[in-house]
Design a protein around this motif. Structure first.
Motif, PDB file in Angstrom:
ATOM      1  N   PHE A  58       0.857  -1.182   0.000  1.00  0.00           N
ATOM      2  CA  PHE A  58       0.000   0.000   0.000  1.00  0.00           C
ATOM      3  C   PHE A  58       0.893   1.233   0.000  1.00  0.00           C
ATOM      4  O   PHE A  58       2.118   1.135   0.115  1.00  0.00           O
ATOM      5  CB  PHE A  58      -0.983   0.021   1.176  1.00  0.00           C
ATOM      6  CG  PHE A  58      -0.353  -0.131   2.541  1.00  0.00           C
ATOM      7  CD1 PHE A  58       0.561   0.789   3.032  1.00  0.00           C
ATOM      8  CD2 PHE A  58      -0.695  -1.201   3.355  1.00  0.00           C
ATOM      9  CE1 PHE A  58       1.126   0.656   4.283  1.00  0.00           C
ATOM     10  CE2 PHE A  58      -0.134  -1.349   4.616  1.00  0.00           C
ATOM     11  CZ  PHE A  58       0.776  -0.419   5.077  1.00  0.00           C
ATOM     12  N   TYR A  59       0.274   2.394  -0.151  1.00  0.00           N
ATOM     13  CA  TYR A  59       1.028   3.641  -0.221  1.00  0.00           C
ATOM     14  C   TYR A  59       0.948   4.387   1.106  1.00  0.00           C
ATOM     15  O   TYR A  59      -0.090   4.403   1.767  1.00  0.00           O
ATOM     16  CB  TYR A  59       0.486   4.535  -1.338  1.00  0.00           C
ATOM     17  CG  TYR A  59       1.018   4.169  -2.705  1.00  0.00           C
ATOM     18  CD1 TYR A  59       2.155   4.781  -3.217  1.00  0.00           C
ATOM     19  CD2 TYR A  59       0.391   3.195  -3.474  1.00  0.00           C
ATOM     20  CE1 TYR A  59       2.651   4.443  -4.463  1.00  0.00           C
ATOM     21  CE2 TYR A  59       0.880   2.851  -4.721  1.00  0.00           C
ATOM     22  CZ  TYR A  59       2.014   3.478  -5.209  1.00  0.00           C
ATOM     23  OH  TYR A  59       2.511   3.133  -6.435  1.00  0.00           O
ATOM     24  N   ILE A  92      -9.439   8.529  -8.699  1.00  0.00           N
ATOM     25  CA  ILE A  92      -9.612   7.078  -8.774  1.00  0.00           C
ATOM     26  C   ILE A  92     -10.068   6.548  -7.421  1.00  0.00           C
ATOM     27  O   ILE A  92      -9.890   7.197  -6.387  1.00  0.00           O
ATOM     28  CB  ILE A  92      -8.302   6.375  -9.192  1.00  0.00           C
ATOM     29  CG1 ILE A  92      -7.193   6.690  -8.181  1.00  0.00           C
ATOM     30  CG2 ILE A  92      -7.894   6.767 -10.597  1.00  0.00           C
ATOM     31  CD1 ILE A  92      -5.913   5.926  -8.419  1.00  0.00           C
ATOM     32  N   ALA A  93     -10.649   5.366  -7.427  1.00  0.00           N
ATOM     33  CA  ALA A  93     -11.097   4.740  -6.182  1.00  0.00           C
ATOM     34  C   ALA A  93      -9.888   4.337  -5.342  1.00  0.00           C
ATOM     35  O   ALA A  93      -8.887   3.843  -5.867  1.00  0.00           O
ATOM     36  CB  ALA A  93     -11.953   3.519  -6.493  1.00  0.00           C
ATOM     37  N   LEU A  94      -9.982   4.557  -4.042  1.00  0.00           N
ATOM     38  CA  LEU A  94      -8.914   4.208  -3.107  1.00  0.00           C
ATOM     39  C   LEU A  94      -9.508   3.520  -1.894  1.00  0.00           C
ATOM     40  O   LEU A  94     -10.670   3.744  -1.546  1.00  0.00           O
ATOM     41  CB  LEU A  94      -8.161   5.463  -2.643  1.00  0.00           C
ATOM     42  CG  LEU A  94      -7.424   6.299  -3.688  1.00  0.00           C
ATOM     43  CD1 LEU A  94      -6.939   7.593  -3.059  1.00  0.00           C
ATOM     44  CD2 LEU A  94      -6.253   5.530  -4.268  1.00  0.00           C
ATOM     45  N   ASP A  95      -8.701   2.699  -1.241  1.00  0.00           N
ATOM     46  CA  ASP A  95      -9.070   2.138   0.054  1.00  0.00           C
ATOM     47  C   ASP A  95      -8.294   2.875   1.131  1.00  0.00           C
ATOM     48  O   ASP A  95      -7.055   2.899   1.098  1.00  0.00           O
ATOM     49  CB  ASP A  95      -8.736   0.641   0.119  1.00  0.00           C
ATOM     50  CG  ASP A  95      -9.844  -0.211  -0.456  1.00  0.00           C
ATOM     51  OD1 ASP A  95     -10.949   0.327  -0.641  1.00  0.00           O
ATOM     52  OD2 ASP A  95      -9.605  -1.398  -0.741  1.00  0.00           O
ATOM     53  N   LEU A  96      -9.009   3.488   2.072  1.00  0.00           N
ATOM     54  CA  LEU A  96      -8.369   4.151   3.206  1.00  0.00           C
ATOM     55  C   LEU A  96      -8.126   3.105   4.283  1.00  0.00           C
ATOM     56  O   LEU A  96      -9.064   2.577   4.876  1.00  0.00           O
ATOM     57  CB  LEU A  96      -9.263   5.278   3.732  1.00  0.00           C
ATOM     58  CG  LEU A  96      -8.768   6.014   4.976  1.00  0.00           C
ATOM     59  CD1 LEU A  96      -7.445   6.711   4.691  1.00  0.00           C
ATOM     60  CD2 LEU A  96      -9.811   7.018   5.450  1.00  0.00           C
ATOM     61  N   LEU A  97      -6.853   2.795   4.529  1.00  0.00           N
ATOM     62  CA  LEU A  97      -6.518   1.739   5.474  1.00  0.00           C
ATOM     63  C   LEU A  97      -6.360   2.266   6.885  1.00  0.00           C
ATOM     64  O   LEU A  97      -6.810   1.660   7.841  1.00  0.00           O
ATOM     65  CB  LEU A  97      -5.224   1.034   5.037  1.00  0.00           C
ATOM     66  CG  LEU A  97      -5.245   0.424   3.631  1.00  0.00           C
ATOM     67  CD1 LEU A  97      -3.923  -0.254   3.346  1.00  0.00           C
ATOM     68  CD2 LEU A  97      -6.389  -0.562   3.489  1.00  0.00           C
ATOM     69  N   ASP A  98      -5.681   3.403   7.027  1.00  0.00           N
ATOM     70  CA  ASP A  98      -5.401   3.906   8.370  1.00  0.00           C
ATOM     71  C   ASP A  98      -4.808   5.289   8.229  1.00  0.00           C
ATOM     72  O   ASP A  98      -4.370   5.701   7.160  1.00  0.00           O
ATOM     73  CB  ASP A  98      -4.404   2.980   9.081  1.00  0.00           C
ATOM     74  CG  ASP A  98      -4.354   3.239  10.575  1.00  0.00           C
ATOM     75  OD1 ASP A  98      -5.177   4.035  11.047  1.00  0.00           O
ATOM     76  OD2 ASP A  98      -3.493   2.661  11.252  1.00  0.00           O
ATOM     77  N   LEU A 153      -2.498   5.880   5.150  1.00  0.00           N
ATOM     78  CA  LEU A 153      -2.247   4.655   4.396  1.00  0.00           C
ATOM     79  C   LEU A 153      -3.369   4.441   3.390  1.00  0.00           C
ATOM     80  O   LEU A 153      -4.550   4.400   3.760  1.00  0.00           O
ATOM     81  CB  LEU A 153      -2.155   3.451   5.342  1.00  0.00           C
ATOM     82  CG  LEU A 153      -1.187   3.600   6.531  1.00  0.00           C
ATOM     83  CD1 LEU A 153      -1.129   2.299   7.318  1.00  0.00           C
ATOM     84  CD2 LEU A 153       0.201   4.001   6.057  1.00  0.00           C
ATOM     85  N   LEU A 154      -2.994   4.298   2.123  1.00  0.00           N
ATOM     86  CA  LEU A 154      -3.962   4.151   1.040  1.00  0.00           C
ATOM     87  C   LEU A 154      -3.571   2.983   0.147  1.00  0.00           C
ATOM     88  O   LEU A 154      -2.387   2.772  -0.121  1.00  0.00           O
ATOM     89  CB  LEU A 154      -4.022   5.428   0.195  1.00  0.00           C
ATOM     90  CG  LEU A 154      -4.440   6.719   0.901  1.00  0.00           C
ATOM     91  CD1 LEU A 154      -4.141   7.915   0.019  1.00  0.00           C
ATOM     92  CD2 LEU A 154      -5.917   6.679   1.260  1.00  0.00           C
TER      93      LEU A 154
END
Length: 718
Positions: free
Chosen positions: A388-389, A408-414, A454-455
């Motif tokens: 992840f980035y 663009i679609a992203l997942d926000l992890l933390d 974190l993405l």
């Protein structure tokens, strides 16, 4: 001597300081060392710490451009600002000036009289006695450089150039004699000439020592990634054991000291943390000749000393104020004197503030204020271990809010894990805002200058991510940082030798693109697909190796004039490259011929790589249900050796399983997206109708009761 460095002292405040802009003079008559620092306003100053206060030796006028390198030669100071290199004496009198003919502002400098190296973004210039002897053009951005001086043969001097394309290039007489492959973009270099050792730090956090034999090198030791980039390093015997320790300053505000307690492997003996990134680090005798101290500069311009001196908190008004030496003698100003000095300084600041307010009130009656002076920086770096980035945003003033917007679609992890951050993930109405696919805000309830977010990106999708920073200043303004996500965003470039072993015996699919295009054109097209492709190419034919940090698949790219060959065991990577190259060629109205060679066994091979991650998420719910019951058994039974290996593993990993269960749905959806894209690409290259096969495959994934065999069967049905 102890290396605990328990006391932290704020020494001085300047504007932002860049790497390699903090230096210590040699030990003087009083056996202490003066400090020289250059800041981003173009001010260079030198000072000493005497009797607990800062005694300034000289301070230059602001140059209007940031200082990008400070070097000392005996008691003289050289510094690079813009396109000019200046030299000043220990009292600040200018004795040297070089107006270079470079076409850009300098980004770094190294000096060994009579030689001087000046670096820009892509070019390293070499001067001898102020006369340009030549230049070296790097194929990718130059991040840092460090000279290696040959005392026996000055003509054999060379420079190690750390580049963004994961290479250290060895430059002698403006020619590249060789290179060293690294674990990431090189951000810091350190040369020990006596031991013929080169130390380098990367943006991904690795620190490696390389033993040099001519142009050949071998790794002596390696410090694995600490998940934060290395800004600067130095060698110094801080604990007095006769061996140099390596001191590391990181981008997340960590200061680390590694010692060689046993053998040649480094062991961390100290870690200190600040609330902002550390840009420079130096060690020496700053306050007293009896103690060794560490001096660091931060992004906001604070100069902070870590020392073993102890503050005398029990001082009376008539006692002295300062630090206790090993004989319990107190060194420094008296408490009364220090309070008096602080009161005078406060009165001076109040007078300045009053004048500024008067001037501002005159202006604000006619003009609306739209600008405040503050500095920000941001980085968007792939964590290759976690796939992840890490988006790091930092300001030299306290932040009120950070807003992330993406095309663009992203997942926000933390986020940074700070409880003082309120996170709002905003659902985007695509009817009103079709350009935004993701928006999130981070509001700070306490003083904070830095945040890490974190993405995770979805491969195949590309676009811009924007980070807006809003400080706690008036008037309310914002600065923006923009990052471009490429379609194969989770791919990392590999070292050529390691890659050849990595790709052995893999079933590869092949894409061939041919046409009347130049190498530079096709090179730029491929650069749109994946990070790690240099901006420029100098050879007639190039080969790049990549691997997916998430799926562990490979990607091989071979380019030459009129032809590009792309190979991968992942058909999705082939499909993405084909789509991007076709679009780029169409935009340039260049005719290309495209052919494919599909290896059917690659589908099952990739599914075998991916399924363990899927299986873990599918079984997570059942494992979590068993945790409470197993813990009850553990409380009642002293010996749980009768439990099966599976149940023992659940007990041992209970905390991690509970943490992972919070994100199970999101992670499983991410994995299903990968499987669906792989299935669609398989249909595409088999020339089948997706409407016929896709609904049943989606239904299988939604059931969450599938196995590897059932997925493989779906891929083999056509």
């Amino acid at each position: 001597m102890s290396s605990d460095l328990q006391t932290k002292l704020d020494i001085l405040k300047t504007s932002s300081v860049s790497s390699n802009c903090l230096k210590l003079f040699p030990v003087g008559k009083k056996r202490t060392q003066r400090v020289c620092v250059g800041d981003n306003e173009g001010v260079t100053q030198a000072f000493a710490i005497k009797k607990g206060s800062v005694n300034t030796s000289f301070k230059t006028l602001a140059q209007g451009k940031p200082i990008k390198g400070v070097e000392l030669h005996k008691s003289r100071v050289f510094y690079a600002c813009g396109q000019t290199v200046r030299g000043v004496s220990k009292k600040g009198k200018e004795f040297y000036r070089l107006d270079s003919n470079i076409s850009e502002d300098a980004t770094g400098m190294a000096v060994r009289v009579p030689s001087l190296w000046l670096s820009g973004n892509y070019i390293l210039y070499h001067y001898v006695d102020s006369v340009e002897k030549g230049f070296f053009m790097s194929p990718d951005r130059i991040n840092t450089s460090a000279p290696h001086f040959d005392s026996n043969d000055p003509g054999n001097d060379k420079v190690f150039v750390g580049c963004q394309d994961r290479k250290i290039r060895i430059v002698r007489n403006t020619d590249c004699d060789g290179h060293i492959s690294t674990e990431g973009g090189v951000t810091s270099l350190l040369v020990n000439e006596e031991q013929k050792t080169v130390y380098y730090g990367t943006e991904s956090g690795h620190v490696v020592a390389m033993q040099m034999q001519g142009n050949d090198s071998s790794a002596k030791w390696k410090i694995d990634s600490e998940k934060s980039g290395v800004n600067e390093m130095m060698l110094y015997d801080i604990n007095g054991d006769g061996k140099d320790e390596i001191i590391i300053a990181r981008n997340d505000g960590s200061l680390e000291i590694y010692s060689f307690l046993s053998g040649n492997e480094p062991t961390r003996i100290l870690k200190r943390s600040l609330d902002e990134s550390i840009t420079c680090v130096q060690a020496g005798k700053l306050i007293s000749p009896e103690f060794d101290d560490i001096l660091v500069s931060t992004f906001s311009g604070r100069l902070i000393a870590f020392t073993n001196h102890q503050y005398n908190s029990t001082s009376t008004p008539t006692s002295t104020f300062g630090f206790l030496d090993d004989k319990k003698k107190v060194v420094g100003l008296s408490k009364t004197e220090r309070i008096s000095n602080l009161q005078k300084e406060l009165e001076g600041l109040e007078d300045k503030l009053a004048k500024v307010k008067v001037n501002y009130s005159k202006l604000s009656s006619e003009i609306v204020a739209v600008h405040c002076q503050y500095e920000t920086k941001a980085s968007f770096i792939l964590d290759t271990k976690e796939a992840f980035y890490r988006l790091n945003v930092e300001s030299d003033v306290h932040l009120e809010m950070v807003i992330i917007r993406s095309e663009i679609a992203l997942d926000l992890l933390d986020s940074s894990g700070d409880n003082n951050v309120v996170v709002s993930n905003i659902t985007v109405d695509e009817k009103k805002d079709g350009s935004s696919k993701f928006i999130a805000s981070f509001r700070f309830t306490d003083n904070c200058k830095r945040i890490e977010i974190l993405l995770r990106t979805y491969e195949g999708k590309y676009g811009a991510i924007e980070a807006y920073t809003i400080p706690k200043l008036n008037p309310k303004i914002s600065k923006i940082h923009q990052f471009h996500v490429k379609p194969l965003s989770l791919h990392e470039r590999m070292d050529d030798e390691k890659a050849k072993t990595f790709i052995q015996n893999r079933p590869l699919n092949k894409l061939t693109v041919s046409g009347s295009f130049t190498l530079s054109e096709v090179h730029s097209w491929i650069g749109l697909c994946v990070e790690g492709i240099p901006d420029k190419v100098s050879d007639d034919e190039v080969v790049y190796y990549f691997h997916s940090t998430f799926q562990e698949t490979c990607l091989v790219i071979r380019l030459k004039r009129g032809e590009a060959v792309v190979e991968s065991d992942n058909i999705t990577a082939i499909s993405v490259v084909e789509e991007v190259v076709t679009k780029a060629a169409t935009d340039r109205k260049t005719k290309v011929n495209i052919s494919f060679d599909i290896n059917d066994s690659s589908f099952e091979y990739v599914l075998n790589l991916l399924y363990p991650k899927v299986e873990y998420q599918l079984s997570l719910s059942e494992k979590v249900k068993l945790i409470d019951a197993l813990k009850e058994i553990q409380l009642q039974e002293e010996d749980v050796s009768f439990l099966s290996k599976e149940f023992k593993a659940i007990l041992e990993e209970a905390d991690q399983l509970l943490e992972d269960s919070k994100y199970q749905t999101k992670r499983l959806d991410f994995l299903n997206e990968i499987l669906i894209r792989l299935f669609l690409d398989c249909i595409k290259f088999k020339r089948k109708n997706a409407q016929v096969y896709l609904p049943s495959f989606k239904q299988l994934l939604e059931s969450r009761k599938y196995t590897l065999e059932s997925i493989v069967k779906s891929f083999k049905q056509f």
